[in-house]
Design an enzyme around this catalytic site. Structure first.
Site, PDB file in Angstrom:
ATOM      1  CD  GLN A 140      -2.880  -0.669   0.093  1.00 41.93           C
ATOM      2  OE1 GLN A 140      -3.326   0.202  -0.537  1.00 41.93           O
ATOM      3  NE2 GLN A 140      -3.800  -1.906  -0.210  1.00 41.93           N
ATOM      4  N   GLY A 174       1.829  -4.657  -8.418  1.00 39.49           N
ATOM      5  CA  GLY A 174       1.457  -3.851  -9.633  1.00 39.49           C
ATOM      6  C   GLY A 174       0.245  -3.350  -9.603  1.00 39.49           C
ATOM      7  CB  CYS A 201     -15.578  -9.665   1.494  1.00 41.28           C
ATOM      8  SG  CYS A 201     -17.369 -10.114   0.928  1.00 41.28           S
TER       9      CYS A 201
HETATM   10  N1  PLP Z   1      -0.562  -6.824   1.182  1.00 41.07           N
HETATM   11  C1  PLP Z   1      -1.226  -5.622   1.156  1.00 41.07           C
HETATM   12  C2  PLP Z   1      -1.218  -4.613   2.457  1.00 41.07           C
HETATM   13  C3  PLP Z   1      -2.501  -5.440   0.460  1.00 41.07           C
HETATM   14  O1  PLP Z   1      -3.366  -4.534   0.628  1.00 41.07           O
HETATM   15  C4  PLP Z   1      -2.493  -6.630  -0.500  1.00 41.07           C
HETATM   16  C5  PLP Z   1      -3.812  -6.186  -1.356  1.00 41.07           C
HETATM   17  O2  PLP Z   1      -5.017  -6.224  -1.138  1.00 41.07           O
HETATM   18  C6  PLP Z   1      -1.793  -7.452  -0.707  1.00 41.07           C
HETATM   19  C7  PLP Z   1      -0.841  -7.640   0.300  1.00 41.07           C
HETATM   20  C8  PLP Z   1      -1.867  -8.689  -1.697  1.00 41.07           C
HETATM   21  O3  PLP Z   1      -1.539  -8.237  -3.041  1.00 41.07           O
HETATM   22  P1  PLP Z   1      -2.128  -8.767  -4.416  1.00 41.07           P
HETATM   23  O4  PLP Z   1      -3.223  -8.519  -4.582  1.00 41.07           O
HETATM   24  O5  PLP Z   1      -0.974  -8.180  -5.360  1.00 41.07           O
HETATM   25  O6  PLP Z   1      -1.612 -10.278  -4.115  1.00 41.07           O
END
Ligand code: PLP
Length: 399
Positions: free
Chosen positions: A184, A205, A332
């Site tokens: 984030q 990405g 969810c």
């Molecule tokens: N870590 C955080 C803090 C996230 O907000 C997210 C996605 O929501 C992820 C990991 C997972 O990333 P990805 O959707 O690229 O697998």
């Protein structure tokens, strides 16, 4: 088009990045092949690696491309835990914050359930920031048993920026490998891998204008990592599998653009988020800002409210019907809205933890988006309140 206020879930692909993707995807060649087409693909991949590294204060050799943030987190925790616990058998613990994304949280629990790792969750305060003293105390007692410590750079529900430099200082004191989930944070606030002093950092990405399906783990050359995916030995032999060169090029381009725009976007999004923070509680009595109140401790375009007397699901449904895409703070699962474990870790009861409304802004957000939300929200909340019945535990308390 819908009013899109869910950039923390995924943000639109930037048009320039889509062009890069399309251009590279039109070229044939596996970067591991030795012929001219393969060599060209390899060149493109290595240029992407250099571009990505340069934008984030890393060395090209420190970039391990992955399929996204989840895989980078899994590789970071599992890969370091297996290597460290094999080299130093007394180090079998995984220490993480209580508000990590499930990609970290569930990986830590899986290491515990399947491999006997000790998983320890460090609490956060009422604003969602890590309690550094609690971590310090824990490490004083068990620091020599810890294989890996993982604390996210910024939280996906509250936008809380975590005190990472304190975490790194403590990890160093006890010789612990430290990872941060910066999914984030990258592109939203300054992120410099070398300056942060962490051993590994995850990014994704689709949170910053590249397509879904590509991400990276930045890992120092000395970072202990056992491979999780076995095969052709790509990516320093810790992450086998043919890298999608077009996606890697798109990721590098998107990171480059997001980092270049970051300061200007910070100011712009901070202003729009400020409007939400000021006006939502006026328009909707009972809406309470959660997470840090200090701007410096929160991602610039990230706002989480809880709305008393509502269930997040009903509010999100009402907003969706009005053409607004937003999120709850809660996860969810299989279509059923769960109370947010992040809000619960901050001390919220179940009713509050079910009432989150997360509004996140990004590169396509405008003042119009904010005004549309402010216009629509009061009536949506009124309807959600009319349909509301509190969770059972809260009902018992009332009667
Ligand atoms: N870590 C955080 C803090 C996230 O907000 C997210 C996605 O929501 C992820 C990991 C997972 O990333 P990805 O959707 O690229 O697998």
């Amino acid at each position: 088009m819908n009013t899109y206020l869910d950039h923390a879930a995924t943000t639109p692909v930037r048009p320039e990045v889509a062009e890069t993707f399309a251009r590279v995807a039109a070229q044939v060649g596996n970067p591991s092949s030795l012929h001219a087409d393969g060599r060209r693909a390899r060149r493109t991949l290595e240029e992407a690696r250099e571009q990505l590294a340069a934008a984030l204060g890393a060395e090209p050799a420190e970039v391990i491309f992955t399929s996204g943030g989840t895989e980078a987190d899994n590789l970071a925790l599992t890969g370091t835990w297996f290597k460290v616990s094999a080299d130093e058998p007394r180090r079998r613990d995984v220490v993480i914050s209580a508000v990590e994304h499930p990609a970290v949280l569930d990986t830590a629990h899986a290491l515990g359930d399947r491999h006997g790792a000790g998983a320890h969750l460090v609490p956060v305060d009422a604003r969602g920031r890590l309690q550094v003293e609690s971590l310090e105390k824990h490490l004083e007692q068990r620091g020599q048993q810890v294989a890996v410590l993982s604390v996210m750079w910024a939280n996906n529900e509250t936008g809380a920026i975590q005190p990472l430099s304190d975490v790194v200082g403590l990890a160093r004191r006890h010789g612990i490998v430290v990872h941060t989930d910066a999914v984030q944070a990258v592109g939203r606030i300054p992120v410099d891998f070398a300056a942060a002093g962490v051993d590994a950092l995850s990014l994704s990405g689709h949170k910053l204008g590249a397509p879904v399906g590509i991400g990276a783990l930045l890992a120092g050359r000395e970072t202990p990592l056992t491979p999780v995916l076995h095969g052709g030995g790509q990516e320093r032999a810790v992450r086998s599998g043919t890298i999608p060169v077009a996606a890697a090029a798109a990721l590098a381009h998107a990171v480059d653009l997001a980092v270049a725009d970051q300061q200007a976007e910070h100011v712009r999004l901070r202003e729009l988020a400020g409007l939400l923070i000021e006006k939502v509680p006026q328009a909707v009595p009972g809406a309470v800002l959660q997470g840090p109140t200090d701007d410096g401790d929160r991602l610039p375009g990230h706002v989480l409210f809880t709305i008393a007397g509502t269930d997040a699901e009903a509010v999100l449904f009402g907003l969706d019907m009005a053409g607004i895409s937003a999120a709850s703070g809660a996860a969810c699962q299989a279509g059923v809205n769960q109370p947010s474990y992040v809000l619960q870790a901050m001390g919220a009861d179940e009713a509050v933890a079910r009432s989150g409304l997360r509004l996140t802004l990004g590169h396509t957000s405008t003042r119009d988006d904010v005004e549309t939300l402010l216009r629509v929200l009061p009536e949506v909340v009124q309807r959600a309140r009319a349909a509301y019945s509190p969770p059972r535990a809260a009902q018992v308390e009332v009667s």
